[in-house]
Write a protein that holds these residues in place. Structure first.
Motif, PDB file in Angstrom:
ATOM      1  N   GLN A 235       0.814  -1.221   0.000  1.00 37.24           N
ATOM      2  CA  GLN A 235       0.000   0.000   0.000  1.00 37.24           C
ATOM      3  C   GLN A 235       0.844   1.266   0.000  1.00 37.24           C
ATOM      4  O   GLN A 235       0.334   2.347  -0.332  1.00 37.24           O
ATOM      5  CB  GLN A 235      -0.927   0.004   1.217  1.00 37.24           C
ATOM      6  N   VAL A 236       2.129   1.163   0.360  1.00 35.10           N
ATOM      7  CA  VAL A 236       2.985   2.356   0.364  1.00 35.10           C
ATOM      8  C   VAL A 236       4.119   2.269  -0.662  1.00 35.10           C
ATOM      9  O   VAL A 236       4.970   3.160  -0.703  1.00 35.10           O
ATOM     10  CB  VAL A 236       3.590   2.632   1.767  1.00 35.10           C
ATOM     11  N   LEU A 237       4.126   1.237  -1.489  1.00 30.31           N
ATOM     12  CA  LEU A 237       5.243   1.044  -2.407  1.00 30.31           C
ATOM     13  C   LEU A 237       4.830   1.294  -3.855  1.00 30.31           C
ATOM     14  O   LEU A 237       3.686   1.050  -4.230  1.00 30.31           O
ATOM     15  CB  LEU A 237       5.804  -0.377  -2.267  1.00 30.31           C
ATOM     16  N   PRO A 238       5.772   1.751  -4.681  1.00 30.07           N
ATOM     17  CA  PRO A 238       5.523   1.861  -6.118  1.00 30.07           C
ATOM     18  C   PRO A 238       5.430   0.475  -6.735  1.00 30.07           C
ATOM     19  O   PRO A 238       5.610  -0.531  -6.034  1.00 30.07           O
ATOM     20  CB  PRO A 238       6.752   2.624  -6.623  1.00 30.07           C
ATOM     21  N   PRO A 239       5.138   0.374  -8.035  1.00 30.66           N
ATOM     22  CA  PRO A 239       5.017  -0.955  -8.649  1.00 30.66           C
ATOM     23  C   PRO A 239       6.232  -1.837  -8.382  1.00 30.66           C
ATOM     24  O   PRO A 239       7.369  -1.345  -8.286  1.00 30.66           O
ATOM     25  CB  PRO A 239       4.870  -0.633 -10.141  1.00 30.66           C
ATOM     26  N   ARG A 240       5.982  -3.137  -8.296  1.00 35.55           N
ATOM     27  CA  ARG A 240       7.043  -4.088  -7.963  1.00 35.55           C
ATOM     28  C   ARG A 240       8.239  -3.949  -8.910  1.00 35.55           C
ATOM     29  O   ARG A 240       9.401  -4.116  -8.508  1.00 35.55           O
ATOM     30  CB  ARG A 240       6.480  -5.513  -8.022  1.00 35.55           C
ATOM     31  N   ALA A 241       7.959  -3.656 -10.176  1.00 38.98           N
ATOM     32  CA  ALA A 241       9.039  -3.542 -11.161  1.00 38.98           C
ATOM     33  C   ALA A 241      10.033  -2.428 -10.813  1.00 38.98           C
ATOM     34  O   ALA A 241      11.183  -2.459 -11.260  1.00 38.98           O
ATOM     35  CB  ALA A 241       8.453  -3.303 -12.550  1.00 38.98           C
ATOM     36  N   PHE A 333       7.882   3.714 -20.661  1.00 41.24           N
ATOM     37  CA  PHE A 333       8.372   3.738 -22.038  1.00 41.24           C
ATOM     38  C   PHE A 333       9.054   2.421 -22.417  1.00 41.24           C
ATOM     39  O   PHE A 333       9.057   2.036 -23.587  1.00 41.24           O
ATOM     40  CB  PHE A 333       9.347   4.905 -22.219  1.00 41.24           C
ATOM     41  N   GLU A 334       9.634   1.742 -21.442  1.00 39.43           N
ATOM     42  CA  GLU A 334      10.336   0.484 -21.694  1.00 39.43           C
ATOM     43  C   GLU A 334       9.463  -0.740 -21.402  1.00 39.43           C
ATOM     44  O   GLU A 334       9.968  -1.861 -21.336  1.00 39.43           O
ATOM     45  CB  GLU A 334      11.609   0.434 -20.845  1.00 39.43           C
ATOM     46  N   ASP A 335       8.162  -0.537 -21.227  1.00 37.36           N
ATOM     47  CA  ASP A 335       7.196  -1.630 -21.012  1.00 37.36           C
ATOM     48  C   ASP A 335       7.471  -2.438 -19.741  1.00 37.36           C
ATOM     49  O   ASP A 335       7.128  -3.617 -19.659  1.00 37.36           O
ATOM     50  CB  ASP A 335       7.160  -2.584 -22.223  1.00 37.36           C
ATOM     51  N   GLU A 336       8.049  -1.788 -18.755  1.00 30.86           N
ATOM     52  CA  GLU A 336       8.283  -2.459 -17.474  1.00 30.86           C
ATOM     53  C   GLU A 336       7.099  -2.286 -16.528  1.00 30.86           C
ATOM     54  O   GLU A 336       6.927  -3.074 -15.598  1.00 30.86           O
ATOM     55  CB  GLU A 336       9.565  -1.921 -16.834  1.00 30.86           C
ATOM     56  N   ILE A 337       6.308  -1.243 -16.744  1.00 30.29           N
ATOM     57  CA  ILE A 337       5.046  -1.066 -16.037  1.00 30.29           C
ATOM     58  C   ILE A 337       4.001  -0.617 -17.057  1.00 30.29           C
ATOM     59  O   ILE A 337       4.336  -0.134 -18.139  1.00 30.29           O
ATOM     60  CB  ILE A 337       5.139  -0.034 -14.880  1.00 30.29           C
ATOM     61  N   THR A 338       2.748  -0.775 -16.695  1.00 25.97           N
ATOM     62  CA  THR A 338       1.660  -0.374 -17.578  1.00 25.97           C
ATOM     63  C   THR A 338       1.311   1.098 -17.354  1.00 25.97           C
ATOM     64  O   THR A 338       1.713   1.713 -16.358  1.00 25.97           O
ATOM     65  CB  THR A 338       0.416  -1.217 -17.321  1.00 25.97           C
ATOM     66  N   LEU A 339       0.536   1.630 -18.281  1.00 22.80           N
ATOM     67  CA  LEU A 339       0.060   3.002 -18.120  1.00 22.80           C
ATOM     68  C   LEU A 339      -0.803   3.124 -16.872  1.00 22.80           C
ATOM     69  O   LEU A 339      -0.745   4.135 -16.154  1.00 22.80           O
ATOM     70  CB  LEU A 339      -0.728   3.427 -19.362  1.00 22.80           C
ATOM     71  N   ASP A 340      -1.600   2.111 -16.581  1.00 18.10           N
ATOM     72  CA  ASP A 340      -2.423   2.139 -15.373  1.00 18.10           C
ATOM     73  C   ASP A 340      -1.556   2.178 -14.125  1.00 18.10           C
ATOM     74  O   ASP A 340      -1.873   2.902 -13.164  1.00 18.10           O
ATOM     75  CB  ASP A 340      -3.348   0.923 -15.323  1.00 18.10           C
ATOM     76  N   GLU A 341      -0.475   1.406 -14.119  1.00 23.14           N
ATOM     77  CA  GLU A 341       0.422   1.406 -12.960  1.00 23.14           C
ATOM     78  C   GLU A 341       1.092   2.771 -12.808  1.00 23.14           C
ATOM     79  O   GLU A 341       1.205   3.299 -11.694  1.00 23.14           O
ATOM     80  CB  GLU A 341       1.474   0.313 -13.099  1.00 23.14           C
ATOM     81  N   LEU A 342       1.536   3.350 -13.908  1.00 22.68           N
ATOM     82  CA  LEU A 342       2.170   4.662 -13.850  1.00 22.68           C
ATOM     83  C   LEU A 342       1.197   5.710 -13.333  1.00 22.68           C
ATOM     84  O   LEU A 342       1.521   6.501 -12.434  1.00 22.68           O
ATOM     85  CB  LEU A 342       2.667   5.063 -15.239  1.00 22.68           C
TER      86      LEU A 342
END
Length: 370
Positions: A235-241, A333-342
């Motif tokens: 809940q407090v962290l950015p995406p796992r990637a 931009f490098e497809d490591e996260i999705t637009l929704d995640e960003l």
């Protein structure tokens, strides 16, 4: 590599009086920068200088012009205001309120010490503020490069707690160093204990003097522990990637992945200086307050330095040592996260910002250098 297309800028990182701060972080990047003479003289460690904002003051005329010339030219939806410590400037809330009405998102970076309940209530009323708060740990040992006494640390934590209880969207910017990294899971747990938890972005100490503060190889396990407990603190962290990149940075000993930040965000200063990267202040491209302002605006994105900054592999030594929360843009931009995640982050959530980022990526992929 062919010439770069005009930049699809989404934001301006406006740095106000960067040499004036009420803390003296030992690893301060301004104190290591050689962009300006004042940086090389390490004026950041001198007693802080107060300044005044009004539309008619010297500072007011300069920062309004800097913000307006970049904002109007590129139709920017995002303004980030940082320092130094901007709340040392008397009247700064008037500037922030004026700017909040011009942008989808106003990001304000602060150490929090001078932010009171009245500031928080006023910022809440604007409806589009994201606070980025600098704190390395809730415990004094881990925050001791940032503050030089336990009593000051207690004051800092009290101020940050007040911000976290304010209801505003908050991001915590935690510098990873050899003192803070051991407290990483405990710090994440402390942040998660708030009713309105922030997003916590841990990132490496950087700059020419980084080696003396850096996380040691035998300490990387503390970051790995946080990743192993990701679900506990999600809940407090950015995406796992994000942590895959972070661990790559430490395991490889440097940045090996591409950066797209300079194509999306420019950095400007309250004295009019413009530089192409908000992370590392590489080069004085010119002064937007001067007669060359039109030429400066035209060459943003087309100079040789941009070719190096946006190369497939980091070319410059300063880039090798750089990884910051801005990296989520590059990860998309490098497809490591999705637009929704960003765009789960409030900074990028507004539909116009989301659309501009999506369009910028599509243009990049369609270009010959993509």
């Amino acid at each position: 590599m062919p010439p770069l297309a005009p930049l699809p800028l989404i934001g301006n990182d406006l740095v106000i009086n960067e040499d004036s701060c009420n803390l003296s972080c030992t690893y301060c990047l301004t104190g290591q920068s050689n962009l300006k003479e004042g940086h090389s003289l390490k004026l950041i460690f001198d007693p802080p200088k107060r300044d005044d904002y009004s539309p008619a003051s010297g500072l007011g005329k300069r920062i309004n012009t800097v913000a307006d010339r970049l904002g109007d030219r590129f139709g920017l939806p995002l303004l980030k205001v940082t320092g130094g410590e901007i709340f040392l400037v008397r009247g700064i809330m008037d500037f922030l309120e004026e700017q909040s009405a011009k942008y989808e998102v106003l990001v304000i970076q602060t150490n929090g010490v001078l932010v009171g309940d009245e500031h928080l209530a006023r910022m809440r009323s604007w409806g589009n503020v994201v606070l980025q708060v600098s704190l390395d740990s809730h415990l004094y040992p881990g925050n001791s490069y940032r503050v030089q006494s336990e009593s000051l640390h207690t004051k800092v934590v009290r101020a940050v707690s007040r911000i976290l209880d304010s209801g505003l969207p908050v991001e915590i910017y935690g510098v990873l160093n050899d003192r803070s990294v051991g407290e990483l899971p405990d710090f994440a747990g402390w942040l998660a204990s708030f009713d309105n938890p922030p997003t916590f972005f841990p990132f490496p100490v950087r700059g020419p003097d980084a080696a003396q503060f850096a996380v040691r190889p035998d300490q990387i396990g503390h970051i790995e522990e946080l990743v192993e407990r990701y679900d506990e603190f999600s809940q407090v962290l950015p995406p796992r990637a994000y942590f895959a990149r972070l661990l790559s940075f430490y395991r490889e000993g440097k940045r090996t992945f591409r950066c797209h930040l300079p194509r999306l965000v420019v950095s400007s200063f309250s004295d009019g200086v413009v530089t192409p990267c908000p992370n590392i202040w590489f080069s004085d491209m010119g002064n937007i307050l001067g007669e060359e302002s039109e030429n400066l605006l035209t060459k943003l994105g087309s100079s040789g330095l941009y070719q190096a900054l946006l190369a497939p592999k980091p070319r410059l030594s300063a880039c090798h040592g750089c990884f910051t929360p801005w990296d989520t843009l590059s990860m998309y931009f490098e497809d490591e996260i999705t637009l929704d995640e960003l765009c789960a982050a409030p900074t990028y959530a507004p539909p116009r910002i989301r659309g501009m980022i999506e369009h910028a990526k599509a243009e990049y992929l369609a270009s010959s250098d993509g």
